[in-house]
Design an enzyme around this catalytic site. Structure first.
Site, mmCIF file in Angstrom:
data_model
loop_
_atom_site.group_PDB
_atom_site.id
_atom_site.type_symbol
_atom_site.label_atom_id
_atom_site.label_comp_id
_atom_site.label_asym_id
_atom_site.label_seq_id
_atom_site.Cartn_x
_atom_site.Cartn_y
_atom_site.Cartn_z
ATOM 1 C CG ASP A 151 12.983 21.758 -31.114
ATOM 2 O OD1 ASP A 151 13.998 20.939 -31.627
ATOM 3 O OD2 ASP A 151 12.928 22.418 -31.130
ATOM 4 C CG HIS A 223 17.269 21.870 -31.487
ATOM 5 N ND1 HIS A 223 16.094 22.173 -31.731
ATOM 6 C CD2 HIS A 223 17.753 23.468 -31.236
ATOM 7 C CE1 HIS A 223 15.953 23.651 -31.994
ATOM 8 N NE2 HIS A 223 17.296 24.040 -31.941
ATOM 9 C CB SER A 545 17.348 27.307 -31.979
ATOM 10 O OG SER A 545 17.337 26.699 -33.026
#
Length: 765
Positions: A151, A223, A545
């Site tokens: 990520d 994220h 996600s």
């Protein structure tokens, strides 16, 4: 090659409009009074009343008058009335008034309201992981399972990555490290975050003059911190998003170890960096890889995730990936790779905020305004002129000290424009009416709330019938138990997979909308007006996600409970036990097409069910050679196959599109009116001993499905049995997508093993 962005929408909350059963504690003005929850007998509903609400109000009114009429306590309206999850109401009562209620017609039970803590992210509760038995306990909460997250990096100082309660001995198989870099040193890793690496040579190679703004595994985007804490974050009390969803945060596998592999950069995302990160994760000894990104428009032999996940699969590593955010169109899914798990996104049973009318009625709505703004007892402004909210000029004629009620519009883009106009007009507050999930894209920059068209009728009737109507908007409230949920999120990408359509994708659906998890504190998480940026240690984000790490966490739990299971076995357990029903026990709906039930092309087999996956009864296993047989059937060249397998030890002696997969998809040519597909499957008995299973088929419309044999008899655990499925389809109208399922039901009812079936035209890919 076109690289995709991480699969999340920032932030992309989805509204759920139906009233809930969850109660907020309510405090009466008198010391001797308390809030009570009162259950009533629905079968004794008096016909003299129009609604249950009227009946409940009459009961309360009778206790406040008559023999108790000279009480000094002011009469109270209903706090809530309930007709779905329970039947009854809540209200503030003295002990004398409570006794009067107990003597009323239809009374069942009453007890004091209880203050409670909502467990955040709440999704673990929504997935029933908090039961007294089941997967959490069988896996010891994922203890010592190592999850590698590919990520944007990690914010190591987050409380979610503290190692409180973790065992102090890292598994000996771990070969990873905590790589030093900019603003990141080895002491930032611990017994929870056991590893962190970064890979940006691909970015640098693509642009030799590029300057990496954060040259380390530190996350500046948010994220990676969010996804990794969703997988396996530690327990954190008091986590919230500006007061919303407040409670105890924890990951799906809270005792798992985490390792971050940063491959996504502000400066770019390149396949080479992804391959390097995946490669290192496998070498480091991870058990599960969670990757919330994908590459669109590339064949399997050029897809870095397909290539690297094949190697992971060979070593027994489960790879969980996101389906993408290209929905609701069909054929938009990426990561449709046969040897990994592909996860779609669904909604959860939670919403935020309420509208309280001057007559005491409460409407549950949706707002994420990031402050506890005081919007109380203000005039409720309602004009029959539907254009009142459609321009700043029209709104300028409205009193500023009031809450404007905008009329219903069906186009979500118009509602978003209305929001901008209302914000510029500087009213005290606004109520928007919409049943469109897209209306709630982004956080609220202005004190406002969205309510459903159904609830709006109550508000409009109140505004019309009162000379001086008033209202309040309540912020920082959280309500759970909303029905119906889950639904497939409209943004979630649909199958079939362009890269390999002969395997049904996505596999399953997991919570993906409004997931609360850790975030980078220096990245804006909300905004007030046009220039006030607000940070938060925890953020509500939406996207596939966010769904992917939920499945990754469950896979980690299964790995802990069944370390002997292959990656295919774990995927099979997740697929065959997933639920196609929502919390009203009706088929899951598709928010991309609100009038329709969701097809397996949107949700796979359905919502992930962790506890059932622990004991699936039968599994569909597969070997690396089985996957190679697929590649051979695609007429890939030897070199193309070699890019994936990395070894010439595999052969193409038995090319076949028919993988031993826990689902079925039959594609027919647009030029033919009929099709016959034959599938061969082998199942392994992972139950506790002898068992007999019988087939039950729900045929896709226009199809005849034959299963042979219809009964499978197992004498012992791990015994295998094979069967055939024949699907005969005749196109009865225009090109059509139809679906059904095959369920193997164990005699005695202990296990049901369900596989979705899809029949579709090849042209939709």
């Amino acid at each position: 090659m076109r690289e995709s962005k991480p699969n999340f929408v920032f932030p992309f909350p989805f509204m759920l409009f139906i009233t809930h059963w969850f109660l907020l504690a309510f405090h009466g003005s008198a010391a001797e009074s308390s809030t009570y929850i009162v259950h009533m007998d629905k079968s004794l509903f008096p016909s003299v009343f129009t609604t249950h609400h009227d009946w409940f109000e009459s009961i309360i009114d009778s206790t406040k008058s008559g023999t108790l009429g000279h009480s000094s306590i002011q009469p109270q309206k209903l706090v809530y009335s309930y007709s779905q999850a329970m039947y009854g109401f809540s209200t503030v009562l003295t002990s004398e008034e409570l006794e009067a209620v107990k003597n009323s017609h239809g009374f069942v039970a009453a007890y004091p309201d209880r203050g409670g803590t909502i467990d955040t992210t709440h999704t673990f509760q929504f997935l029933s992981l908090d039961s007294s038995s089941g997967l959490w306990h069988a896996s010891n909460f994922g203890e010592d399972v190592i999850v590698g997250v590919i990520d944007t990096g990690v914010w190591p100082e987050s409380k979610s990555f503290r190692d409180d309660g973790m065992t102090k001995k890292i598994p000996s198989k771990w070969k990873g490290t905590c790589q030093e870099g900019q603003d990141f040193n080895t002491s930032m890793c611990n017994f929870k975050l056991i590893g962190a690496r970064y890979f940006n040579q691909g970015v640098i190679a693509a642009n030799s003059k590029v300057r990496i703004s954060m040259n380390s595994a530190r996350d500046t985007y948010g994220h990676g911190t969010h996804t990794s804490s969703t997988v396996g974050g530690n327990y954190v009390s008091g986590a919230s998003y500006f007061g919303y969803a407040k409670g105890v945060a924890r990951g799906i596998a809270p005792r798992a170890r985490l390792a971050m592999y940063k491959v996504i950069w502000e400066e770019g995302l390149y396949a080479s960096d992804v391959l390097a990160g995946m490669d290192r994760a496998i070498a480091d000894g991870v058990d599960v890889i969670s990757i919330s990104m994908g590459f669109d428009g590339v064949p399997l032999y050029e897809d870095p995730i397909a290539i690297s996940s094949f190697a992971a699969m060979e070593k027994g590593v489960v790879v969980s990936s996101s389906a993408g955010n290209g929905g609701p169109d069909l054929g938009t899914l990426h990561n449709g790779i046969p040897w990994l798990l592909t996860v779609a996104a669904g909604t959860i049973d939670r919403t935020f905020g309420s509208l309280v009318l001057g007559n005491g009625q409460t409407i549950i709505g949706w707002t994420l305004f990031p402050a506890n703004a005081i919007v109380e007892n203000l005039p409720l402004i309602y004009n029959k002129n539907t254009s009142a909210c459609n321009s700043v000029k029209a709104l300028s004629k409205v009193a500023m000290e009031g809450i404007i009620l905008c009329d219903l519009v069906s186009d979500p883009k118009i509602v978003i424009k209305q929001r901008r106009f209302v914000k510029k007009a500087s009213l005290s507050g606004a109520v928007f009416i919409s049943d469109q999930p897209l209306v709630n894209e982004g956080y609220a920059r202005y004190p406002s709330i969205v309510i459903s068209a159904k609830d709006a009728q109550t508000v409009i009737m109140y505004a019309k019938s009162h000379r001086k109507p008033t209202a309040s908007i309540k912020f920082q409230e959280t309500f759970v138990g909303i029905k119906s949920a889950p639904a497939v999120a409209d943004y979630s990408s649909r199958g079939p997979s362009p890269s390999y359509p002969w395997v049904l994708k996505p596999d399953i659906m997991a919570p993906g909308s409004n997931v609360l998890a850790a975030y980078t504190p220096h990245t804006p998480a909300a905004e007030i007006g046009d220039n006030v940026l607000l940070p938060s240690d925890y953020n509500l984000l939406s996207g596939t996600s966010m769904a992917c790490p939920h499945a990754s966490g469950v896979a980690a739990l299964l790995k802990g409970a069944h370390p002997e299971w292959s990656a295919a076995a774990i995927r099979s357990a997740l697929v065959t036990t997933a639920s196609p029903l929502d919390n009203t026990q009706n088929p899951i709906r598709d928010y991309g097409y609100p009038s329709q039930y969701a097809s397996p092309l949107a949700m796979g087999a359905g919502q992930i069910d962790p506890n059932k996956a622990l004991d699936p009864g039968l599994i569909y296993d597969a070997t690396p050679q089985d996957y190679v047989n697929l590649l051979c059937a695609l007429n890939y060249t030897q070199k193309q196959i070699l890019t994936i397998t990395r070894s010439g030890s595999y052969n193409c002696a038995k090319p076949s599109f028919d993988l031993n997969y826990p689902s079925f998809i039959a594609l027919y040519s647009n030029k033919t009116r009929s099709v016959v597909h034959k599938f061969k499957r082998t199942v392994t008995n992972v139950g506790h001993g002898p068992a007999i299973y019988r087939a039950k088929v729900t045929e896709p419309k226009g199809s005849v499905v034959t299963v042979s044999p219809e009964t499978l008899s197992f004498r012992y655990k791990n015994e295998k049995r094979s069967y055939d499925v024949l699907i005969k389809y005749r196109k009865y109208k225009k090109e059509n997508i139809s679906y059904g399922d095959l369920v193997w039901i164990e005699d005695g009812g202990t296990h049901t093993v369900r596989s979705p079936i899809v029949v579709a035209p090849r042209g939709i890919v």
